[in-house]
Design an enzyme around this catalytic site. Structure first.
Site, PDB file in Angstrom:
ATOM      1  N   ASP A   1      -2.009 -15.450   8.258  1.00  0.00           N
ATOM      2  CA  ASP A   1      -0.955 -14.617   8.823  1.00  0.00           C
ATOM      3  C   ASP A   1      -1.118 -13.190   8.279  1.00  0.00           C
ATOM      4  O   ASP A   1      -1.824 -12.963   7.294  1.00  0.00           O
ATOM      5  CB  ASP A   1       0.403 -15.201   8.422  1.00  0.00           C
ATOM      6  CG  ASP A   1       1.561 -14.352   8.895  1.00  0.00           C
ATOM      7  OD1 ASP A   1       1.615 -14.060  10.102  1.00  0.00           O
ATOM      8  OD2 ASP A   1       2.400 -13.965   8.065  1.00  0.00           O
TER       9      ASP A   1
ATOM     10  N   ASP B   1       1.897 -10.258   8.759  1.00  0.00           N
ATOM     11  CA  ASP B   1       3.214  -9.760   8.329  1.00  0.00           C
ATOM     12  C   ASP B   1       3.839 -10.701   7.311  1.00  0.00           C
ATOM     13  O   ASP B   1       4.057 -11.884   7.593  1.00  0.00           O
ATOM     14  CB  ASP B   1       4.159  -9.622   9.530  1.00  0.00           C
ATOM     15  CG  ASP B   1       3.740  -8.499  10.464  1.00  0.00           C
ATOM     16  OD1 ASP B   1       3.083  -7.562   9.992  1.00  0.00           O
ATOM     17  OD2 ASP B   1       4.073  -8.569  11.658  1.00  0.00           O
TER      18      ASP B   1
END
Length: 254
Positions: free
Chosen positions: A9, A11
Protein backbone atom coordinates in the site's frame (compact mmCIF):
# COMPACT_ATOMS: atom_id res chain seq x y z
CA UNK A 1 8.63 -16.91 6.47
CA UNK A 2 10.46 -15.75 3.36
CA UNK A 3 8.17 -14.21 0.75
CA UNK A 4 9.07 -14.05 -2.92
CA UNK A 5 7.12 -10.85 -3.56
CA UNK A 6 5.46 -7.96 -1.75
CA UNK A 7 2.21 -6.13 -2.47
CA UNK A 8 2.51 -2.68 -0.92
CA UNK A 9 0.00 0.00 0.00
CA UNK A 10 1.04 3.66 -0.25
CA UNK A 11 -1.16 6.07 1.75
CA UNK A 12 -0.57 5.47 5.46
CA UNK A 13 2.12 2.88 4.76
CA UNK A 14 4.88 4.60 2.75
CA UNK A 15 3.70 8.15 3.42
CA UNK A 16 0.93 9.97 5.26
CA UNK A 17 -0.52 12.65 3.02
CA UNK A 18 2.41 14.96 2.30
CA UNK A 19 4.51 13.57 5.13
CA UNK A 20 7.18 10.91 4.58
CA UNK A 21 7.08 7.79 6.74
CA UNK A 22 10.82 7.28 7.04
CA UNK A 23 10.49 3.57 7.80
CA UNK A 24 8.45 3.18 4.61
CA UNK A 25 11.23 4.63 2.47
CA UNK A 26 13.79 2.42 4.19
CA UNK A 27 11.55 -0.62 3.67
CA UNK A 28 11.33 -0.13 -0.10
CA UNK A 29 15.08 0.42 -0.33
CA UNK A 30 15.66 -2.82 1.59
CA UNK A 31 13.42 -4.66 -0.87
CA UNK A 32 15.43 -3.23 -3.73
CA UNK A 33 18.76 -4.08 -2.11
CA UNK A 34 17.61 -7.67 -1.60
CA UNK A 35 16.25 -7.93 -5.18
CA UNK A 36 12.79 -8.81 -3.89
CA UNK A 37 10.02 -8.03 -6.41
CA UNK A 38 7.27 -5.68 -5.23
CA UNK A 39 4.21 -3.94 -6.58
CA UNK A 40 2.56 -0.84 -5.14
CA UNK A 41 -1.17 -1.59 -5.14
CA UNK A 42 -3.06 1.58 -4.39
CA UNK A 43 -6.73 2.51 -4.23
CA UNK A 44 -5.78 6.11 -5.00
CA UNK A 45 -7.25 7.10 -8.37
CA UNK A 46 -6.43 10.81 -8.32
CA UNK A 47 -2.95 10.41 -9.85
CA UNK A 48 -1.55 8.60 -12.88
CA UNK A 49 1.15 5.97 -12.28
CA UNK A 50 3.67 8.42 -13.75
CA UNK A 51 2.60 11.10 -11.27
CA UNK A 52 2.82 8.60 -8.39
CA UNK A 53 6.29 7.62 -9.58
CA UNK A 54 7.42 11.27 -9.71
CA UNK A 55 5.94 11.94 -6.27
CA UNK A 56 7.69 8.94 -4.75
CA UNK A 57 11.01 10.11 -6.18
CA UNK A 58 10.82 13.81 -5.38
CA UNK A 59 8.97 13.78 -2.07
CA UNK A 60 9.77 10.44 -0.49
CA UNK A 61 13.21 9.53 -1.86
CA UNK A 62 11.98 6.33 -3.53
CA UNK A 63 13.18 5.59 -7.07
CA UNK A 64 10.94 2.94 -8.58
CA UNK A 65 9.94 1.94 -12.14
CA UNK A 66 6.47 3.03 -13.24
CA UNK A 67 5.70 -0.65 -13.85
CA UNK A 68 5.80 -1.21 -10.08
CA UNK A 69 2.73 1.01 -9.59
CA UNK A 70 -0.72 -0.52 -10.07
CA UNK A 71 -3.61 1.81 -9.31
CA UNK A 72 -7.32 1.19 -8.97
CA UNK A 73 -7.69 3.31 -12.13
CA UNK A 74 -5.67 0.81 -14.16
CA UNK A 75 -7.56 -2.10 -12.63
CA UNK A 76 -10.86 -0.36 -13.46
CA UNK A 77 -9.92 -0.05 -17.13
CA UNK A 78 -8.75 -3.68 -17.21
CA UNK A 79 -12.13 -4.73 -15.81
CA UNK A 80 -14.09 -2.57 -18.27
CA UNK A 81 -12.12 -3.98 -21.19
CA UNK A 82 -12.90 -7.52 -20.07
CA UNK A 83 -16.61 -6.71 -19.70
CA UNK A 84 -16.70 -5.55 -23.31
CA UNK A 85 -19.65 -3.16 -23.34
CA UNK A 86 -19.85 -0.10 -25.61
CA UNK A 87 -16.87 2.15 -24.91
CA UNK A 88 -18.76 5.10 -23.44
CA UNK A 89 -18.43 6.29 -19.86
CA UNK A 90 -19.32 9.02 -17.42
CA UNK A 91 -16.57 9.45 -14.84
CA UNK A 92 -16.66 11.16 -11.47
CA UNK A 93 -13.05 11.48 -10.41
CA UNK A 94 -9.75 13.30 -10.65
CA UNK A 95 -7.58 13.55 -13.77
CA UNK A 96 -5.72 10.34 -12.97
CA UNK A 97 -8.90 8.31 -13.29
CA UNK A 98 -10.23 10.21 -16.29
CA UNK A 99 -6.93 9.88 -18.14
CA UNK A 100 -6.87 6.12 -17.54
CA UNK A 101 -10.43 5.65 -18.82
CA UNK A 102 -10.44 8.04 -21.77
CA UNK A 103 -6.89 7.25 -22.90
CA UNK A 104 -8.02 3.62 -23.13
CA UNK A 105 -10.45 4.60 -25.87
CA UNK A 106 -13.60 5.27 -23.87
CA UNK A 107 -15.71 8.23 -24.98
CA UNK A 108 -17.13 10.61 -22.39
CA UNK A 109 -20.92 10.61 -22.39
CA UNK A 110 -23.19 12.24 -19.82
CA UNK A 111 -26.46 10.68 -20.98
CA UNK A 112 -26.93 6.92 -21.33
CA UNK A 113 -23.28 5.86 -21.09
CA UNK A 114 -22.42 2.18 -20.87
CA UNK A 115 -20.45 2.79 -17.67
CA UNK A 116 -20.57 5.13 -14.70
CA UNK A 117 -17.20 5.14 -12.95
CA UNK A 118 -16.92 6.81 -9.55
CA UNK A 119 -13.76 7.65 -7.65
CA UNK A 120 -12.54 10.44 -5.41
CA UNK A 121 -13.36 13.90 -6.79
CA UNK A 122 -12.18 17.01 -4.97
CA UNK A 123 -14.42 19.13 -7.20
CA UNK A 124 -17.55 17.07 -6.61
CA UNK A 125 -20.82 18.86 -7.33
CA UNK A 126 -24.50 18.01 -7.00
CA UNK A 127 -24.79 18.15 -10.80
CA UNK A 128 -22.14 15.42 -11.19
CA UNK A 129 -23.97 13.24 -8.68
CA UNK A 130 -27.22 13.85 -10.55
CA UNK A 131 -25.77 12.83 -13.92
CA UNK A 132 -24.26 9.69 -12.43
CA UNK A 133 -27.49 8.77 -10.65
CA UNK A 134 -29.62 9.19 -13.77
CA UNK A 135 -27.16 7.21 -15.89
CA UNK A 136 -27.13 4.28 -13.45
CA UNK A 137 -30.92 4.37 -13.31
CA UNK A 138 -30.89 4.15 -17.12
CA UNK A 139 -28.83 0.95 -17.10
CA UNK A 140 -25.18 1.99 -16.99
CA UNK A 141 -22.81 -0.45 -15.32
CA UNK A 142 -22.01 1.19 -11.97
CA UNK A 143 -18.33 0.87 -11.05
CA UNK A 144 -16.76 2.14 -7.84
CA UNK A 145 -13.00 2.40 -8.06
CA UNK A 146 -12.41 1.70 -4.38
CA UNK A 147 -14.36 1.38 -1.13
CA UNK A 148 -12.21 3.66 1.08
CA UNK A 149 -14.65 5.66 3.19
CA UNK A 150 -11.78 7.82 4.47
CA UNK A 151 -8.32 8.98 3.39
CA UNK A 152 -5.57 9.21 6.04
CA UNK A 153 -3.82 12.59 5.73
CA UNK A 154 -1.76 14.90 7.90
CA UNK A 155 -5.04 16.77 8.60
CA UNK A 156 -6.88 13.64 9.73
CA UNK A 157 -9.31 11.19 8.11
CA UNK A 158 -10.96 12.90 5.13
CA UNK A 159 -13.93 11.61 3.07
CA UNK A 160 -12.83 9.02 0.53
CA UNK A 161 -14.18 7.63 -2.73
CA UNK A 162 -16.26 5.09 -0.84
CA UNK A 163 -18.30 7.88 0.71
CA UNK A 164 -19.19 9.27 -2.73
CA UNK A 165 -19.96 5.80 -4.09
CA UNK A 166 -22.27 5.11 -1.13
CA UNK A 167 -24.25 8.27 -1.88
CA UNK A 168 -24.94 7.18 -5.47
CA UNK A 169 -25.67 3.63 -4.32
CA UNK A 170 -28.31 4.93 -1.91
CA UNK A 171 -29.77 7.26 -4.54
CA UNK A 172 -30.02 4.53 -7.21
CA UNK A 173 -30.51 1.44 -5.03
CA UNK A 174 -27.94 -0.23 -7.28
CA UNK A 175 -24.87 -1.93 -5.81
CA UNK A 176 -21.67 -1.00 -7.64
CA UNK A 177 -18.92 -3.30 -8.79
CA UNK A 178 -16.01 -2.37 -6.53
CA UNK A 179 -12.57 -2.67 -8.12
CA UNK A 180 -10.03 -1.68 -5.45
CA UNK A 181 -8.81 -3.39 -2.31
CA UNK A 182 -10.05 -5.57 -0.72
CA UNK A 183 -11.86 -6.84 -3.81
CA UNK A 184 -10.59 -9.73 -5.92
CA UNK A 185 -10.55 -7.68 -9.15
CA UNK A 186 -7.47 -5.63 -8.29
CA UNK A 187 -5.81 -8.33 -6.20
CA UNK A 188 -6.00 -11.06 -8.85
CA UNK A 189 -4.54 -8.70 -11.44
CA UNK A 190 -1.78 -7.59 -9.04
CA UNK A 191 -0.87 -11.21 -8.32
CA UNK A 192 -0.70 -11.92 -12.06
CA UNK A 193 1.61 -8.94 -12.56
CA UNK A 194 4.10 -10.19 -9.97
CA UNK A 195 3.90 -13.70 -11.39
CA UNK A 196 4.01 -15.68 -8.13
CA UNK A 197 1.54 -17.97 -6.40
CA UNK A 198 -0.52 -16.28 -3.69
CA UNK A 199 1.20 -18.39 -1.02
CA UNK A 200 4.51 -16.73 -1.94
CA UNK A 201 3.20 -13.17 -1.53
CA UNK A 202 2.33 -10.87 1.36
CA UNK A 203 0.09 -7.79 1.39
CA UNK A 204 1.49 -4.89 3.41
CA UNK A 205 -0.68 -1.98 4.53
CA UNK A 206 -2.04 0.24 7.29
CA UNK A 207 -5.79 -0.14 6.71
CA UNK A 208 -7.45 -3.29 8.02
CA UNK A 209 -10.64 -2.67 6.04
CA UNK A 210 -8.90 -2.50 2.67
CA UNK A 211 -5.26 -3.66 2.73
CA UNK A 212 -5.48 -6.44 5.29
CA UNK A 213 -8.89 -7.67 4.21
CA UNK A 214 -7.47 -7.76 0.68
CA UNK A 215 -5.10 -10.40 1.98
CA UNK A 216 -7.61 -12.23 4.16
CA UNK A 217 -10.33 -12.40 1.49
CA UNK A 218 -7.94 -13.44 -1.29
CA UNK A 219 -5.85 -16.07 0.55
CA UNK A 220 -2.73 -13.89 0.76
CA UNK A 221 -0.75 -13.41 3.98
CA UNK A 222 -1.01 -9.90 5.45
CA UNK A 223 1.21 -7.51 7.35
CA UNK A 224 -0.54 -4.69 9.23
CA UNK A 225 1.69 -1.71 10.02
CA UNK A 226 0.32 0.71 12.61
CA UNK A 227 1.34 3.97 10.91
CA UNK A 228 -1.95 5.05 9.34
CA UNK A 229 -5.62 4.13 9.48
CA UNK A 230 -5.87 1.15 11.85
CA UNK A 231 -4.67 1.96 15.36
CA UNK A 232 -3.00 -0.25 17.97
CA UNK A 233 -6.08 -0.22 20.19
CA UNK A 234 -8.16 -1.60 17.30
CA UNK A 235 -6.07 -4.74 16.87
CA UNK A 236 -7.50 -6.91 19.70
CA UNK A 237 -11.02 -6.44 18.33
CA UNK A 238 -10.35 -7.20 14.66
CA UNK A 239 -12.70 -9.97 13.42
CA UNK A 240 -9.91 -11.92 11.69
CA UNK A 241 -6.34 -11.29 12.77
CA UNK A 242 -3.73 -10.19 10.21
CA UNK A 243 -0.94 -12.68 9.69
CA UNK A 244 1.45 -10.17 11.27
CA UNK A 245 1.15 -6.82 13.09
CA UNK A 246 4.07 -4.41 13.54
CA UNK A 247 4.46 -0.86 14.80
CA UNK A 248 6.94 0.14 12.09
CA UNK A 249 8.21 -1.33 8.82
CA UNK A 250 11.68 -1.09 10.37
CA UNK A 251 10.59 -4.02 12.56
CA UNK A 252 10.16 -6.36 9.59
CA UNK A 253 12.92 -8.76 8.61
CA UNK A 254 13.12 -10.37 5.16
Amino acid sequence: MKYKGYLLDLDGTIYLGENKIEAGTRFVKRLQENNIPYLFVTNNTTKTPEHVQHRLTTMFDIDTPVETIYTASLATVDYMNELGREKTAYVIGEQGLKDAVYNAGYIEREENPAYVVVGLDNDLTYDKLTLATLAVQSGATFIGTNPDLNIPTERGLLPGAGSIIKLIEVATRVKPVIIGKPEAVIMDKAVDKLGFDKKDLIMVGDNYLTDINAGIENDIDSLLVLTGFTQKEDVPNLPVAPTYVIDSLDDWEF
